[in-house]
Design an enzyme around this catalytic site. Structure first.
Site, PDB file in Angstrom:
ATOM      1  N   LYS A   1      42.844  37.042  45.449  1.00 28.62           N
ATOM      2  CA  LYS A   1      44.166  37.301  44.874  1.00 28.62           C
ATOM      3  C   LYS A   1      45.280  36.774  45.770  1.00 28.62           C
ATOM      4  O   LYS A   1      46.176  36.078  45.315  1.00 28.62           O
ATOM      5  CB  LYS A   1      44.332  38.799  44.629  1.00 28.62           C
ATOM      6  CG  LYS A   1      45.613  39.189  43.924  1.00 28.62           C
ATOM      7  CD  LYS A   1      45.611  40.663  43.582  1.00 28.62           C
ATOM      8  CE  LYS A   1      46.871  41.060  42.836  1.00 28.62           C
ATOM      9  NZ  LYS A   1      46.851  42.498  42.436  1.00 28.62           N
TER      10      LYS A   1
ATOM     11  N   GLU B   1      36.930  38.131  54.423  1.00 34.65           N
ATOM     12  CA  GLU B   1      35.550  37.742  54.116  1.00 34.65           C
ATOM     13  C   GLU B   1      35.513  36.473  53.257  1.00 34.65           C
ATOM     14  O   GLU B   1      34.716  35.561  53.500  1.00 34.65           O
ATOM     15  CB  GLU B   1      34.818  38.883  53.396  1.00 34.65           C
ATOM     16  CG  GLU B   1      34.714  40.172  54.198  1.00 34.65           C
ATOM     17  CD  GLU B   1      35.836  41.149  53.906  1.00 34.65           C
ATOM     18  OE1 GLU B   1      35.643  42.355  54.101  1.00 34.65           O
ATOM     19  OE2 GLU B   1      36.929  40.685  53.468  1.00 34.65           O
TER      20      GLU B   1
ATOM     21  N   GLY C   1      42.439  44.118  41.407  1.00 32.03           N
ATOM     22  CA  GLY C   1      41.222  43.383  41.723  1.00 32.03           C
ATOM     23  C   GLY C   1      40.033  43.765  40.872  1.00 32.03           C
ATOM     24  O   GLY C   1      39.308  42.906  40.360  1.00 32.03           O
ATOM     25  N   ARG C   2      39.796  45.078  40.699  1.00 32.94           N
ATOM     26  CA  ARG C   2      38.616  45.510  39.948  1.00 32.94           C
ATOM     27  C   ARG C   2      38.784  45.339  38.436  1.00 32.94           C
ATOM     28  O   ARG C   2      37.852  45.599  37.674  1.00 32.94           O
ATOM     29  CB  ARG C   2      38.276  46.953  40.304  1.00 32.94           C
ATOM     30  CG  ARG C   2      39.413  47.939  40.187  1.00 32.94           C
ATOM     31  CD  ARG C   2      39.050  49.246  40.898  1.00 32.94           C
ATOM     32  NE  ARG C   2      40.131  50.202  40.975  1.00 32.94           N
ATOM     33  CZ  ARG C   2      41.089  50.183  41.899  1.00 32.94           C
ATOM     34  NH1 ARG C   2      41.106  49.227  42.820  1.00 32.94           N
ATOM     35  NH2 ARG C   2      42.033  51.111  41.919  1.00 32.94           N
TER      36      ARG C   2
ATOM     37  N   GLU D   1      36.458  53.158  43.458  1.00 39.64           N
ATOM     38  CA  GLU D   1      37.675  52.640  44.059  1.00 39.64           C
ATOM     39  C   GLU D   1      38.903  53.143  43.306  1.00 39.64           C
ATOM     40  O   GLU D   1      39.978  53.289  43.886  1.00 39.64           O
ATOM     41  CB  GLU D   1      37.654  51.109  44.074  1.00 39.64           C
ATOM     42  CG  GLU D   1      38.662  50.490  45.033  1.00 39.64           C
ATOM     43  CD  GLU D   1      38.406  49.020  45.277  1.00 39.64           C
ATOM     44  OE1 GLU D   1      37.670  48.688  46.236  1.00 39.64           O
ATOM     45  OE2 GLU D   1      38.938  48.187  44.512  1.00 39.64           O
TER      46      GLU D   1
ATOM     47  N   LYS E   1      40.471  47.198  56.234  1.00 37.43           N
ATOM     48  CA  LYS E   1      40.883  45.814  56.494  1.00 37.43           C
ATOM     49  C   LYS E   1      41.783  45.742  57.730  1.00 37.43           C
ATOM     50  O   LYS E   1      41.638  44.858  58.570  1.00 37.43           O
ATOM     51  CB  LYS E   1      41.637  45.263  55.280  1.00 37.43           C
ATOM     52  CG  LYS E   1      40.788  44.981  54.055  1.00 37.43           C
ATOM     53  CD  LYS E   1      41.669  44.426  52.950  1.00 37.43           C
ATOM     54  CE  LYS E   1      40.884  44.145  51.683  1.00 37.43           C
ATOM     55  NZ  LYS E   1      41.761  43.634  50.601  1.00 37.43           N
TER      56      LYS E   1
END
Length: 549
Positions: free
Chosen positions: A206, A212, A267-268, A353, A495
């Site tokens: 995004k 990662e 995101g999900r 999440e 993070k």
């Protein structure tokens, strides 16, 4: 201040749980022969049976009252209209707009976003068609044969799950690979099987800053340049799905090959956006749009159906009953379809999440359980692994059984066995086993709850509807629990600390606890001998392939 657990309806549900604690689910069927018809419903190509739960008519009525007394109607309208409901990040939540096939506008900050969404569809269509029909050529003039999606979290789980679920619809001459793990063994294993001249990489991130994903993308880029020999060829083999066009172009992606989306895409929930590019490449743009069509159909059902015939609402209420009143800690997802083997992992992120929160939308601690631990795997394997605990163990674990009714040609006998095994397990969990009319110490007690979700066929459209169903179920539960289902501060914390530790690798620091300092010292000792920069993928015997005319 409103407190959920002190509400009249919540207290009534607590009393009903005590009054019905010894009820047997199977006795509900004896008392009400029409229970199956009453507690099942169809939406398009999906059929839900939720009758095998310890839910009496009185309990169901109170659960529906719980939904009626919540902010669900208001919050649902706000979500679909583009209002800011992700209050901690000050954003609207508009994944449903990404599959809005109707004519209605969707406004964000006074601007209709549907024209931009339709332009993104056209960009996806043109690119997917060009790759699939061989018009898109790599640096050597060869057509693409392998597609590697590099992402993590929502940029991996959704496209990965959907592409595998729809394998029978996949382009016969394209192979698909998904790299998410920052463990270098993952990317190296994938790259070792590929020809750079015929490989397309999709960098899905995004912000184009996810550690990662960028590490894996840089490794893939370095491998490509070492094999192909020219930096200038990167643009012929790397594209990006990202909101950060500038960073993607700096990486080497051509401007026209940055597939943008928007900050209001979580995101999900991003597989409906340009993050779904691997799906469009795999099943074709028409197949991708069929997925959106199925999701849109579920959206319209969720918006219009009364709560007592609303599939996402009913699934959410059943989950709340099991979690908050029967003490369930987990929710098992058990697909009896090998094509759906990645679905439990996808739903794990979607649910945990979203609703893994301990404060309400005002920042106040909650005094009730929120999101369950979601887990599972395919049913046939589960029967010989963890079903024993579900049948006779001390845990109370509700199960969602999921299967498609239509068999693949030539394996009808296998599919019949698959479905009959699933139905047998759902029955066994409810009935239990008895000896002489009484339970003996070694019998299965039964009275274990489950739902059954049947797809007429595993098609792109039905898969889209299934995913949207679970999205809305999670949303409904979040509204009733009065939590924000759309932020993820726990993820962000990890993070941030990972970045801090990386920055301090070469320095002694007292900023961390003694355990972290001790472990960091061991890491530091190792990498002083072999610095991270040396950890590059193995080069092939031929450094570069000559371009073919």
């Amino acid at each position: 201040m409103f407190q959920l657990t002190r509400s009249v309806t919540w207290q009534a549900l607590k009393r009903l749980q005590q009054e019905t604690a010894n009820d047997r689910i199977k006795d509900y069927f004896t008392a009400a022969p029409q229970r199956f018809e009453k507690m099942s419903l169809r939406v398009g190509g999906l059929f839900l049976d939720y009758s095998k739960h310890q839910i009496s008519d009185a309990v169901l009525a109170k659960l529906l009252e719980l939904a009626d007394h919540s902010a669900l109607v208001q919050r649902r309208a706000q979500m679909f209209s583009g209002d800011i409901i992700n209050v901690t990040e000050d954003r609207p939540v508009l994944h449903a707009a990404l599959r809005n096939l109707g004519d209605s506008p969707v406004m964000v900050d006074g601007k209709d976003v549907m024209p931009e969404i339709r332009r993104s569809w056209e960009q996806l269509r043109q690119f997917a068609d060009a790759v699939r029909n061989g018009e898109w050529k790599g640096y050597s003039g060869k057509r693409i044969k392998d597609v590697v999606n590099i992402g993590i979290g929502g940029s991996d789980l959704g496209p990965n799950m959907a592409s595998r679920a729809l394998l029978k619809h996949r382009h016969p001459e394209l192979g698909f690979h998904f790299v998410s793990n920052v463990d270098g063994a993952h990317i190296q294993k994938v790259l070792s099987r590929l020809d750079p001249a015929t490989t397309l990489f999709i960098v899905s991130t995004k912000t184009f800053s996810t550690q990662e994903t960028l590490l894996n993308a840089k490794t893939a880029r370095r491998w490509f340049v070492e094999q192909a020999g020219e930096e200038a060829d990167v643009g012929a083999h790397f594209v990006a799905a990202s909101t950060n066009k500038k960073a993607a172009m700096a990486f080497g992606v051509r401007e026209e090959n940055v597939f943008e989306f928007w900050a209001w895409v979580g995101g999900r929930y991003s597989m409906w956006s340009s993050i779904g590019l691997p799906i469009a490449l795999s099943v074709g743009f028409d197949g991708f749009m069929e997925m959106l069509e199925g999701a849109y159909e579920m959206d319209q059902h969720f918006l219009s159906a009364p709560f007592d015939r609303n599939m996402p609402v009913l699934m959410a209420l059943v989950g709340i009953w099991n979690l908050n009143f029967h003490g369930a800690e987990t929710q098992a997802i058990v697909p009896y379809d090998q094509a759906l083997h990645q679905l439990p992992a996808f739903l794990q992120q979607l649910d945990m999440e979203s609703n893994g929160k301990s404060v309400d939308i005002f920042g106040h601690p909650v005094d009730y359980k929120t999101g369950p631990i979601v887990w599972g795997q395919t049913g046939s394997n589960g029967q010989h692994a963890f079903f024993q605990l579900l049948h006779q163990g001390t845990r109370y674990v509700p199960i969602d059984f999921i299967a498609s009714l239509k068999p693949e040609p030539g394996v009808e006998e296998h599919h019949f066995a698959l479905l009959t095994n699933m139905l047998a397990q759902a029955n066994a969990f409810m009935e239990g086993s008895q000896t002489g009319g009484r339970l003996d110490p070694y019998s299965c007690p039964g009275n274990r709850p489950s739902s059954v979700l049947l797809l007429d066929e595993l098609t792109p459209k039905n898969l889209g509807a299934l995913i949207a169903l679970y999205e809305h179920k999670v949303f409904v539960q979040g509204v009733i629990w009065n939590i924000n289902s759309f932020d993820q501060w726990g993820v962000e914390l990890g993070k941030r600390i990972a970045g801090e530790i990386s920055e301090r690798l070469d320095t002694q620091t007292q900023d961390f606890d003694a355990s972290t300092q001790g472990l960091l010292a061991l890491v530091r000792e190792h990498f002083h001998a072999a610095p991270p920069a040396a950890a590059a993928p193995a080069r092939s015997e031929k450094k570069a392939r000559k371009k073919e005319s």
